[in-house]
Design an enzyme around this catalytic site. Structure first.
Site, PDB file in Angstrom:
ATOM      1  N   GLY A  62     -10.313   7.254  -3.055  1.00  0.00           N
ATOM      2  CA  GLY A  62     -10.718   6.686  -4.323  1.00  0.00           C
ATOM      3  C   GLY A  62      -9.759   7.035  -5.438  1.00  0.00           C
ATOM      4  CD  GLU A  90      -0.423   9.502   7.762  1.00  0.00           C
ATOM      5  OE1 GLU A  90      -1.001   8.825   8.614  1.00  0.00           O
ATOM      6  OE2 GLU A  90       0.407  10.397   8.044  1.00  0.00           O
ATOM      7  CB  THR A  91      -2.597  10.915   1.356  1.00  0.00           C
ATOM      8  OG1 THR A  91      -3.865  10.403   1.804  1.00  0.00           O
ATOM      9  CG2 THR A  91      -1.976   9.928   0.371  1.00  0.00           C
ATOM     10  N   GLY A 101      -4.912   0.245  -0.458  1.00  0.00           N
ATOM     11  CA  GLY A 101      -5.561  -0.656   0.476  1.00  0.00           C
ATOM     12  C   GLY A 101      -6.667  -1.454  -0.187  1.00  0.00           C
ATOM     13  NE  ARG A 156      -3.640   2.219   2.629  1.00  0.00           N
ATOM     14  CZ  ARG A 156      -4.306   2.587   3.720  1.00  0.00           C
ATOM     15  NH1 ARG A 156      -4.143   1.909   4.854  1.00  0.00           N
ATOM     16  NH2 ARG A 156      -5.126   3.608   3.682  1.00  0.00           N
ATOM     17  CG  HIS A 157      -0.998   4.876  -1.035  1.00  0.00           C
ATOM     18  ND1 HIS A 157      -1.257   5.743   0.007  1.00  0.00           N
ATOM     19  CD2 HIS A 157      -2.204   4.405  -1.438  1.00  0.00           C
ATOM     20  CE1 HIS A 157      -2.562   5.803   0.216  1.00  0.00           C
ATOM     21  NE2 HIS A 157      -3.164   4.995  -0.637  1.00  0.00           N
ATOM     22  NE  ARG A 197     -26.262   5.545   8.047  1.00  0.00           N
ATOM     23  CZ  ARG A 197     -25.357   4.926   8.784  1.00  0.00           C
ATOM     24  NH1 ARG A 197     -24.261   5.557   9.138  1.00  0.00           N
ATOM     25  NH2 ARG A 197     -25.518   3.680   9.147  1.00  0.00           N
ATOM     26  CG  ASN A 224      -4.186   7.580   3.749  1.00  0.00           C
ATOM     27  OD1 ASN A 224      -3.122   7.542   3.151  1.00  0.00           O
ATOM     28  ND2 ASN A 224      -5.251   6.926   3.322  1.00  0.00           N
ATOM     29  CD  GLU A 232      -8.680   2.208  -2.915  1.00  0.00           C
ATOM     30  OE1 GLU A 232      -9.279   1.175  -3.285  1.00  0.00           O
ATOM     31  OE2 GLU A 232      -7.980   2.254  -1.878  1.00  0.00           O
TER      32      GLU A 232
END
Length: 200
Positions: free
Chosen positions: A23, A12-13, A146, A9-10, A97, A16, A76
């Site tokens: 996305g 942290e942004t 992820g 996985r890349h 929801r 995140n 993603e």
């Protein structure tokens, strides 16, 4: 000797850190995320990357000498109208929801469903794994997301685990043996890895 597959996985942004749906938005690594990344302990010739810059930038730091091959199918999941927002901002949104209450399986407004996303990722992953096994490669390294991990591993990894349990932390991932890939389309998890560290 079986191919070892690194599915990473890349880093942290800002999204995140704020728990926002990223996305297909092309969000870069944050300064903090970039500072935490450390060079990997091996040097592949090629890394297969999502087209999104957070994955490509992570691969450049982890594997600075590797060539990058962009694979569009690894990007993603597209969360459509939910992208850029987090749970707190949408908890009273009827469309959100309904999506959550449906187990996050339905199509996001303007985006993908989990089934559509998983089919896209798994098709791309299969092509890469098939080519690596056929060529007798030692390693196959993929730097993506992820969601990419969750889609591919919930289908192919053994022992089987729930979709969401395969989501590694930023700059984390899984090392997999492809010794059963040709016979059964199965991957065995050897270990987890992490290439981010706290710096003081």
């Amino acid at each position: 000797m079986a191919v070892l597959i690194y599915l990473l996985r890349h880093g942290e942004t800002a999204y995140n850190a704020e728990k926002r749906y990223q996305g297909v938005r092309d969000i870069p690594l944050s300064d903090a995320g970039r500072a935490k990344l450390r060079r990997a302990d091996f040097s592949p010739r090629t890394v297969y990357v999502s087209p999104l810059c957070r994955a490509r930038e992570s691969a450049s730091i982890l594997f600075p000498t590797a060539a990058q091959t962009v694979v569009p199918g690894l990007r993603e999941m597209c969360f459509g109208a939910f992208e850029g927002r987090n749970y707190e901002e949408m908890e009273h949104n009827p469309a959100y929801r309904a999506w959550v209450d449906g187990g996050c399986m339905g199509r996001c407004p303007g985006g993908e469903s989990r089934v559509e996303f998983s089919e896209r990722v798994c098709a791309a992953f299969e092509r890469l794994a098939d080519a690596a096994v056929r060529a007798g490669e030692n390693t196959l390294v993929i730097a993506a997301h992820g969601g990419t991990q969750m889609a591919a591993l919930s289908r192919f990894a053994e022992p089987h685990r729930d979709y969401y349990s395969w989501n590694a932390p930023p700059a984390g991932g899984f090392v997999l043996s492809a010794d059963e890939w040709r016979a059964r389309r199965a991957l065995r998890v050897i270990k987890t890895v992490g290439y981010a560290e706290e710096r003081t």
